[in-house]
Enzyme design. Sequence first.
Site, PDB file in Angstrom:
ATOM      1  N   CYS A 126      -3.620  -3.452   4.287  1.00  0.00           N
ATOM      2  CA  CYS A 126      -2.744  -4.501   4.831  1.00  0.00           C
ATOM      3  C   CYS A 126      -3.184  -5.906   4.398  1.00  0.00           C
ATOM      4  O   CYS A 126      -2.658  -6.901   4.890  1.00  0.00           O
ATOM      5  CB  CYS A 126      -2.692  -4.409   6.353  1.00  0.00           C
ATOM      6  SG  CYS A 126      -2.081  -2.801   6.902  1.00  0.00           S
ATOM      7  N   HIS A 139      -2.859 -10.192  11.875  1.00  0.00           N
ATOM      8  CA  HIS A 139      -2.268  -8.965  11.326  1.00  0.00           C
ATOM      9  C   HIS A 139      -1.953  -8.071  12.527  1.00  0.00           C
ATOM     10  O   HIS A 139      -2.815  -7.850  13.387  1.00  0.00           O
ATOM     11  CB  HIS A 139      -3.259  -8.274  10.384  1.00  0.00           C
ATOM     12  CG  HIS A 139      -2.889  -6.850  10.110  1.00  0.00           C
ATOM     13  ND1 HIS A 139      -1.646  -6.515   9.612  1.00  0.00           N
ATOM     14  CD2 HIS A 139      -3.559  -5.685  10.287  1.00  0.00           C
ATOM     15  CE1 HIS A 139      -1.579  -5.198   9.492  1.00  0.00           C
ATOM     16  NE2 HIS A 139      -2.725  -4.665   9.903  1.00  0.00           N
ATOM     17  N   GLU A 169       0.846  -1.190   0.000  1.00  0.00           N
ATOM     18  CA  GLU A 169       0.000   0.000   0.000  1.00  0.00           C
ATOM     19  C   GLU A 169       0.884   1.244   0.000  1.00  0.00           C
ATOM     20  O   GLU A 169       0.402   2.360   0.194  1.00  0.00           O
ATOM     21  CB  GLU A 169      -0.966  -0.013   1.180  1.00  0.00           C
ATOM     22  CG  GLU A 169      -0.306  -0.187   2.525  1.00  0.00           C
ATOM     23  CD  GLU A 169      -1.315  -0.295   3.656  1.00  0.00           C
ATOM     24  OE1 GLU A 169      -2.079   0.663   3.863  1.00  0.00           O
ATOM     25  OE2 GLU A 169      -1.323  -1.335   4.344  1.00  0.00           O
TER      26      GLU A 169
HETATM   27  N1  COA Z   1       0.818   2.034  30.870  1.00  0.00           N
HETATM   28  C1  COA Z   1       0.214   0.987  30.227  1.00  0.00           C
HETATM   29  N2  COA Z   1      -0.720   1.166  29.263  1.00  0.00           N
HETATM   30  C2  COA Z   1      -1.080   2.422  28.920  1.00  0.00           C
HETATM   31  C3  COA Z   1      -0.494   3.536  29.557  1.00  0.00           C
HETATM   32  C4  COA Z   1       0.497   3.304  30.569  1.00  0.00           C
HETATM   33  N3  COA Z   1       1.098   4.297  31.205  1.00  0.00           N
HETATM   34  N4  COA Z   1      -1.036   4.648  29.016  1.00  0.00           N
HETATM   35  C5  COA Z   1      -1.944   4.226  28.092  1.00  0.00           C
HETATM   36  N5  COA Z   1      -1.954   2.888  28.042  1.00  0.00           N
HETATM   37  C6  COA Z   1      -2.757   2.021  27.167  1.00  0.00           C
HETATM   38  C7  COA Z   1      -4.196   2.431  27.023  1.00  0.00           C
HETATM   39  O1  COA Z   1      -4.975   2.008  28.130  1.00  0.00           O
HETATM   40  C8  COA Z   1      -4.576   1.705  25.735  1.00  0.00           C
HETATM   41  O2  COA Z   1      -4.786   0.355  25.995  1.00  0.00           O
HETATM   42  P1  COA Z   1      -6.136  -0.351  25.472  1.00  0.00           P
HETATM   43  O3  COA Z   1      -6.200  -0.087  24.000  1.00  0.00           O
HETATM   44  O4  COA Z   1      -5.935  -1.800  25.791  1.00  0.00           O
HETATM   45  O5  COA Z   1      -7.259   0.292  26.187  1.00  0.00           O
HETATM   46  C9  COA Z   1      -3.291   1.787  24.921  1.00  0.00           C
HETATM   47  O6  COA Z   1      -2.242   2.124  25.853  1.00  0.00           O
HETATM   48  C10 COA Z   1      -3.302   2.828  23.832  1.00  0.00           C
HETATM   49  O7  COA Z   1      -3.742   4.034  24.409  1.00  0.00           O
HETATM   50  P2  COA Z   1      -4.722   5.008  23.630  1.00  0.00           P
HETATM   51  O8  COA Z   1      -4.981   6.192  24.460  1.00  0.00           O
HETATM   52  O9  COA Z   1      -5.901   4.254  23.082  1.00  0.00           O
HETATM   53  O10 COA Z   1      -3.738   5.380  22.425  1.00  0.00           O
HETATM   54  P3  COA Z   1      -3.885   6.434  21.297  1.00  0.00           P
HETATM   55  O11 COA Z   1      -5.141   7.223  21.407  1.00  0.00           O
HETATM   56  O12 COA Z   1      -2.615   7.152  21.269  1.00  0.00           O
HETATM   57  O13 COA Z   1      -4.059   5.547  19.961  1.00  0.00           O
HETATM   58  C11 COA Z   1      -3.947   3.901  18.285  1.00  0.00           C
HETATM   59  C12 COA Z   1      -3.658   4.225  19.750  1.00  0.00           C
HETATM   60  C13 COA Z   1      -3.602   2.454  18.010  1.00  0.00           C
HETATM   61  C14 COA Z   1      -5.427   4.112  17.978  1.00  0.00           C
HETATM   62  C15 COA Z   1      -3.084   4.838  17.397  1.00  0.00           C
HETATM   63  O14 COA Z   1      -1.743   4.557  17.603  1.00  0.00           O
HETATM   64  C16 COA Z   1      -3.387   4.717  15.924  1.00  0.00           C
HETATM   65  O15 COA Z   1      -4.286   5.382  15.411  1.00  0.00           O
HETATM   66  N6  COA Z   1      -2.613   3.864  15.178  1.00  0.00           N
HETATM   67  C17 COA Z   1      -2.790   3.665  13.752  1.00  0.00           C
HETATM   68  C18 COA Z   1      -4.026   2.856  13.395  1.00  0.00           C
HETATM   69  C19 COA Z   1      -3.952   1.422  13.783  1.00  0.00           C
HETATM   70  O16 COA Z   1      -2.884   0.873  13.999  1.00  0.00           O
HETATM   71  N7  COA Z   1      -5.125   0.759  13.810  1.00  0.00           N
HETATM   72  C20 COA Z   1      -5.223  -0.633  14.148  1.00  0.00           C
HETATM   73  C21 COA Z   1      -6.236  -1.387  13.373  1.00  0.00           C
HETATM   74  S1  COA Z   1      -5.767  -1.532  11.669  1.00  0.00           S
END
Ligand code: COA
Length: 390
Positions: free
Chosen positions: A111, A233, A79
Amino acid sequence: MKIGIDKIGFYTPHLYVDMNKLAVARNVEPEKFTIGIGQEKMAVAPITQDSVTLAANAALQILDDADREAIDFVIFGTETGVDHSKSGAVYVHHLLGINPNARSVEVKHACYGTTAGIQMAKGHVALNPESKVLVLGSDIARYGLNTGGESTQGAGAVALVISANPRILTLEDKSTYLTSDVMDFWRPLYSDKAFVDGKFSNEQYISFFQTVWDKFKDDTGMELNDFEAICYHLPYTKMGLKALRTVLDEATEEVQERLKENYKVSTQYNRNVGNIYTGSLYLSLLSLLELQEGLEAGSRIGLFSYGSGAVGEFFTGILESDFREHLAADQHASLFESRKEVSVPEYEEIFDQTLPTDGSDVELDINEDPANICISGITDNMRQYVNKLR
Ligand code: COA
């Protein structure tokens, strides 16, 4: 006839950034990245690597002269392709010296592209049992500096030879798949960075998994207890775990423990590379096969493929009797060990180095890049690729 994965190769660039240090630089607790997201190191692609070179470097390790003759189909899943018209497969075909009497095409759906390629390859081998198909999954995941997706970037490629009488994994015939037009992740033609609705993409991933898994059970009568492991994935290593947890209570306690343990092993390589988009599922499979010493021939592995936008598929494979002899665990351990850490400012500088988009020429220094295959520049709007072994 048995058809499946006969060989599997992997390549990731020689640079990485430590996720603890990235977290400090972004003012978040390191545990968010290492536990919450589940990533330790993130591969950083130098300007001398693109999806073509990563794929060619992954395939270079596994092909011998007999493969080069027998391969009559090169399928390049990506991609982050390098051209709107010409396929990356043709560049790889040339760089690796594959038999000219071959088809070469690029396949795209986020993906999911590599899985689509594998299923096409399976059909091709069913009609042409002497053929071998080279399937590549190669990407550089870019969301942007200081973005929500930054911690889920990465770079790398897998290369798979699909053939009859495979020596690693025979693919079983039944698979279940699903398409639905959702906007969880996309990349308009004008952007070199992805757009994503992160939380929505997590939800869609899980919902797709549940739908194809339920259909798989209905269609086959199989259940979770029939699986030694399920590989997912992995956009980041916590993602597959979230999906696995939603179905775990369908298994006996013993099987639950086995699936959790094998899941952990299947995420080790991905934890240290990051998201390689379409190759991620197969990097996870490689991690399981190369690092789980207790894995036995004849075991059934489930594979869940997800490409945002979205297409999902659940399919399965059975491990062949001498599968371990056809892996390259030592080579991959050396690849990981030989990588060089870059600081966060160095990573940011590399991230911002991009190829010109205004038609101008550029010459790149490939001496700093230890990869055998590199992009050495652009001349008259044409990418110049070099195989240093030639
Ligand atoms: N210690 C341990 N865990 C912690 C923490 C800490 N100090 N602080 C936060 N976390 C955890 C949160 O609880 C969360 O866990 P959970 O998902 O099991 O609830 C995790 O870390 C991620 O935190 P979150 O606030 O949801 O992260 P974010 O808003 O920064 O976004 C993604 C995470 C994945 C959505 C973001 O990185 C993203 O958009 N990635 C690209 C898209 C992607 O990969 N999508 C996946 C499907 S294809």
